[in-house]
Design a protein around this motif. Structure first.
Motif, PDB file in Angstrom:
ATOM      1  N   ALA A  76       0.804  -1.229   0.000  1.00 14.72           N
ATOM      2  CA  ALA A  76       0.000   0.000   0.000  1.00 14.72           C
ATOM      3  C   ALA A  76       0.832   1.271   0.000  1.00 14.72           C
ATOM      4  CB  ALA A  76      -0.941   0.006   1.207  1.00 14.72           C
ATOM      5  N   THR A  77       2.143   1.152   0.049  1.00 16.21           N
ATOM      6  CA  THR A  77       2.959   2.342   0.223  1.00 16.21           C
ATOM      7  C   THR A  77       3.810   2.624  -1.010  1.00 16.21           C
ATOM      8  OG1 THR A  77       4.673   1.018   1.291  1.00 16.21           O
ATOM      9  CG2 THR A  77       3.065   2.083   2.721  1.00 16.21           C
ATOM     10  N   PHE A  78       3.892   3.908  -1.335  1.00 17.77           N
ATOM     11  CA  PHE A  78       4.704   4.364  -2.454  1.00 17.77           C
ATOM     12  C   PHE A  78       5.513   5.563  -1.960  1.00 17.77           C
ATOM     13  CE2 PHE A  78       1.284   1.939  -4.167  1.00 17.77           C
ATOM     14  CZ  PHE A  78       1.841   1.258  -5.245  1.00 17.77           C
ATOM     15  N   TYR A  79       6.543   5.238  -1.162  1.00 21.33           N
ATOM     16  CA  TYR A  79       7.314   6.277  -0.503  1.00 21.33           C
ATOM     17  C   TYR A  79       7.960   7.241  -1.495  1.00 21.33           C
ATOM     18  CZ  TYR A  79       7.019   2.752   3.217  1.00 21.33           C
ATOM     19  OH  TYR A  79       6.581   1.820   4.120  1.00 21.33           O
ATOM     20  N   ALA A 114      -9.599   4.211  -3.568  1.00 20.37           N
ATOM     21  CA  ALA A 114      -8.678   5.258  -3.133  1.00 20.37           C
ATOM     22  C   ALA A 114      -7.271   5.004  -3.665  1.00 20.37           C
ATOM     23  CB  ALA A 114      -8.663   5.335  -1.604  1.00 20.37           C
ATOM     24  N   GLN A 115      -6.879   3.724  -3.712  1.00 19.51           N
ATOM     25  CA  GLN A 115      -5.553   3.385  -4.227  1.00 19.51           C
ATOM     26  C   GLN A 115      -5.456   3.713  -5.720  1.00 19.51           C
ATOM     27  OE1 GLN A 115      -3.169   2.821  -2.298  1.00 19.51           O
ATOM     28  NE2 GLN A 115      -1.878   1.092  -2.833  1.00 19.51           N
ATOM     29  N   TRP A 141       2.701  -7.172  -6.347  1.00 16.61           N
ATOM     30  CA  TRP A 141       2.137  -7.607  -5.071  1.00 16.61           C
ATOM     31  C   TRP A 141       0.858  -8.409  -5.277  1.00 16.61           C
ATOM     32  CZ3 TRP A 141       4.185  -7.912  -0.439  1.00 16.61           C
ATOM     33  CH2 TRP A 141       5.263  -7.090  -0.090  1.00 16.61           C
ATOM     34  N   ALA A 142       0.013  -7.973  -6.185  1.00 17.94           N
ATOM     35  CA  ALA A 142      -1.260  -8.662  -6.401  1.00 17.94           C
ATOM     36  C   ALA A 142      -1.034 -10.072  -6.940  1.00 17.94           C
ATOM     37  CB  ALA A 142      -2.139  -7.861  -7.354  1.00 17.94           C
ATOM     38  N   GLN A 143      -0.121 -10.234  -7.884  1.00 18.98           N
ATOM     39  CA  GLN A 143       0.170 -11.560  -8.412  1.00 18.98           C
ATOM     40  C   GLN A 143       0.764 -12.461  -7.335  1.00 18.98           C
ATOM     41  OE1 GLN A 143       2.464 -11.639 -12.015  1.00 18.98           O
ATOM     42  NE2 GLN A 143       1.153 -10.180 -13.082  1.00 18.98           N
ATOM     43  N   ARG A 144       1.603 -11.896  -6.491  1.00 17.36           N
ATOM     44  CA  ARG A 144       2.291 -12.682  -5.464  1.00 17.36           C
ATOM     45  C   ARG A 144       1.325 -13.223  -4.412  1.00 17.36           C
ATOM     46  NH1 ARG A 144       6.709  -9.258  -2.522  1.00 17.36           N
ATOM     47  NH2 ARG A 144       7.413  -9.137  -4.683  1.00 17.36           N
ATOM     48  N   LEU A 145       0.303 -12.434  -4.039  1.00 15.57           N
ATOM     49  CA  LEU A 145      -0.541 -12.796  -2.899  1.00 15.57           C
ATOM     50  C   LEU A 145      -2.010 -13.018  -3.264  1.00 15.57           C
ATOM     51  CD1 LEU A 145       0.967 -10.400  -0.180  1.00 15.57           C
ATOM     52  CD2 LEU A 145       1.489 -12.803  -0.612  1.00 15.57           C
ATOM     53  N   SER A 146      -2.333 -13.027  -4.547  1.00 17.56           N
ATOM     54  CA  SER A 146      -3.723 -13.169  -4.966  1.00 17.56           C
ATOM     55  C   SER A 146      -4.356 -14.467  -4.469  1.00 17.56           C
ATOM     56  CB  SER A 146      -3.821 -13.110  -6.492  1.00 17.56           C
ATOM     57  OG  SER A 146      -5.149 -13.273  -6.928  1.00 17.56           O
ATOM     58  N   ALA A 147      -3.567 -15.531  -4.351  1.00 20.41           N
ATOM     59  CA  ALA A 147      -4.112 -16.832  -3.952  1.00 20.41           C
ATOM     60  C   ALA A 147      -4.653 -16.835  -2.533  1.00 20.41           C
ATOM     61  CB  ALA A 147      -3.034 -17.912  -4.093  1.00 20.41           C
ATOM     62  N   LEU A 148      -4.337 -15.833  -1.725  1.00 21.95           N
ATOM     63  CA  LEU A 148      -4.765 -15.818  -0.331  1.00 21.95           C
ATOM     64  C   LEU A 148      -6.199 -15.332  -0.143  1.00 21.95           C
ATOM     65  CD1 LEU A 148      -1.522 -14.647   1.499  1.00 21.95           C
ATOM     66  CD2 LEU A 148      -2.375 -16.959   1.087  1.00 21.95           C
ATOM     67  N   ALA A 164      -1.425  -9.104   7.151  1.00 20.39           N
ATOM     68  CA  ALA A 164      -2.038  -7.835   6.762  1.00 20.39           C
ATOM     69  C   ALA A 164      -1.613  -7.410   5.362  1.00 20.39           C
ATOM     70  CB  ALA A 164      -1.682  -6.751   7.769  1.00 20.39           C
ATOM     71  N   GLN A 165      -0.429  -7.830   4.938  1.00 26.30           N
ATOM     72  CA  GLN A 165       0.014  -7.469   3.593  1.00 26.30           C
ATOM     73  C   GLN A 165      -0.856  -8.117   2.524  1.00 26.30           C
ATOM     74  OE1 GLN A 165       4.283  -8.208   3.239  1.00 26.30           O
ATOM     75  NE2 GLN A 165       4.623  -6.029   3.551  1.00 26.30           N
ATOM     76  N   ALA A 166      -1.388  -9.313   2.802  1.00 30.06           N
ATOM     77  CA  ALA A 166      -2.279  -9.957   1.836  1.00 30.06           C
ATOM     78  C   ALA A 166      -3.524  -9.115   1.621  1.00 30.06           C
ATOM     79  CB  ALA A 166      -2.656 -11.360   2.329  1.00 30.06           C
ATOM     80  N   HIS A 167      -4.070  -8.569   2.696  1.00 30.42           N
ATOM     81  CA  HIS A 167      -5.245  -7.696   2.582  1.00 30.42           C
ATOM     82  C   HIS A 167      -4.940  -6.497   1.711  1.00 30.42           C
ATOM     83  CE1 HIS A 167      -7.702  -4.250   4.101  1.00 30.42           C
ATOM     84  NE2 HIS A 167      -8.654  -5.117   3.885  1.00 30.42           N
ATOM     85  N   ARG A 168      -3.793  -5.886   1.926  1.00 22.84           N
ATOM     86  CA  ARG A 168      -3.454  -4.693   1.147  1.00 22.84           C
ATOM     87  C   ARG A 168      -3.115  -5.044  -0.306  1.00 22.84           C
ATOM     88  NH1 ARG A 168      -1.304  -3.485   6.297  1.00 22.84           N
ATOM     89  NH2 ARG A 168       0.817  -4.143   5.793  1.00 22.84           N
ATOM     90  N   ALA A 169      -2.463  -6.181  -0.523  1.00 25.95           N
ATOM     91  CA  ALA A 169      -2.126  -6.576  -1.896  1.00 25.95           C
ATOM     92  C   ALA A 169      -3.375  -6.880  -2.706  1.00 25.95           C
ATOM     93  CB  ALA A 169      -1.205  -7.798  -1.883  1.00 25.95           C
TER      94      ALA A 169
END
Length: 304
Positions: A76-79, A114-115, A141-148, A164-169
């Motif tokens: 979720a972060t784009f520093y 919002a994202q 990120w979405a491809q990496r964690l979509s299966a969750l 929590a990263q899965a939720h954000r991805a």
């Protein structure tokens, strides 16, 4: 627009107001009238950048410049994108408050919207290359964690694994990429009208995932149910590959039969195509190099 900050952050807060006005003007053209006025902002310091957005207030957390240590990467972060947090939190005035998700299943109506709003603002403020970098990170990120979990599992994505990263991805980034596919399928004008329809017809009311689909279908005259079935309601991601047939090259998609927006580079030319299962690549004759998804922004994985 008023800003509140520590005395040492006064100059930064003044710049923040300028960014807030610019982003709010952009969003008004995209979503319709600002739900709350006046709109204030508060700049606070925290170890991790971020923000929060209750009605009528945008809170931005910035990292003190002399604080040591490295920040962990997160979906979720784009520093590196100046103003991204501000743009994301400002968008919640429309998506989250102007309209609100009907249930936990529809959480992406707040966070995914919002994202993607912040991604569109990045394109407006920083250009196409920055926009592509944002979408590429989201796709990774979405491809990496979509299966969750699927998007419409909402707040419960990653809950069992305490991830929590899965939720954000999934809810933030995959949700944003679904909106990008919709925009590319129905066009910028119909996409904007769909967003405005959702805001106009449901101001200060609950919105479901299916209401989102119907609003875009009404403006874009495209059946989005196949896209919703694969990318919103399920977890498996389709694949695509290039296949040579005689002197031609074709894009072949497996696991999805609906219309899919795909960018290709044919020689030195970029083409935006719509693929439904299989499509001959224009101009891809013998000896012509073809690259699928050159910016790596598509949810569909490349294979072969």
């Amino acid at each position: 627009f008023d800003a509140y900050a520590h005395p040492r952050s006064r100059r930064e807060a003044s710049r923040l107001v300028g960014d807030l006005k610019s982003a709010a003007a952009f969003y008004r053209g995209l979503f319709g009238p600002l739900p709350y006025s006046p709109l204030n902002t508060a700049l606070i310091e925290a170890a991790v950048p971020g923000g929060h957005s209750p009605p009528g207030l945008v809170i931005v957390q910035e990292r003190p410049p002399l604080l040591g240590g490295r920040l962990r990467d997160d979906p979720a972060t784009f520093y590196e994108i100046q103003g991204f947090f501000l743009a994301h939190e400002l968008a919640h005035q429309w998506w989250g408050h102007g309209v609100t998700p009907e249930s936990y299943h529809d959480r992406w109506v707040s966070e995914g919207f919002a994202q993607y709003a912040a991604a569109l603002w990045t394109r407006e403020a920083h250009g196409e290359d920055a926009f592509a970098r944002v979408l590429s990170k989201m796709a990774t990120w979405a491809q990496r964690l979509s299966a969750l979990g699927p998007i419409n599992l909402g707040n419960r994505v990653g809950h069992i694994q305490n991830n929590a990263q899965a939720h954000r991805a999934v809810v933030y980034d995959k949700g944003a990429l679904v909106l990008d596919m919709v925009r590319r399928l129905i066009g910028d004008d119909a996409f904007r009208l769909g967003l405005m329809r959702l805001q106009r017809e449901n101001r200060f009311q609950e919105v479901s995932t299916e209401m989102v689909r119907r609003a875009f279908e009404a403006e874009g005259a495209v059946d989005l149910n196949p896209l919703w079935e694969v990318f919103v309601r399920n977890t498996a991601l389709p694949t695509m590959r290039l296949e040579r047939r005689g002197d031609d090259q074709e894009i072949v998609v497996n696991g999805y039969e609906g219309p899919l927006p795909v960018t290709v580079r044919v020689g030195n030319e970029r083409l935006d195509l719509i693929v439904s299962g299989r499509l001959k690549v224009p101009g891809a004759g013998p000896g012509v190099k073809v690259e699928l998804d050159p910016d790596r922004v598509n949810l569909v994985k490349k294979s072969g």
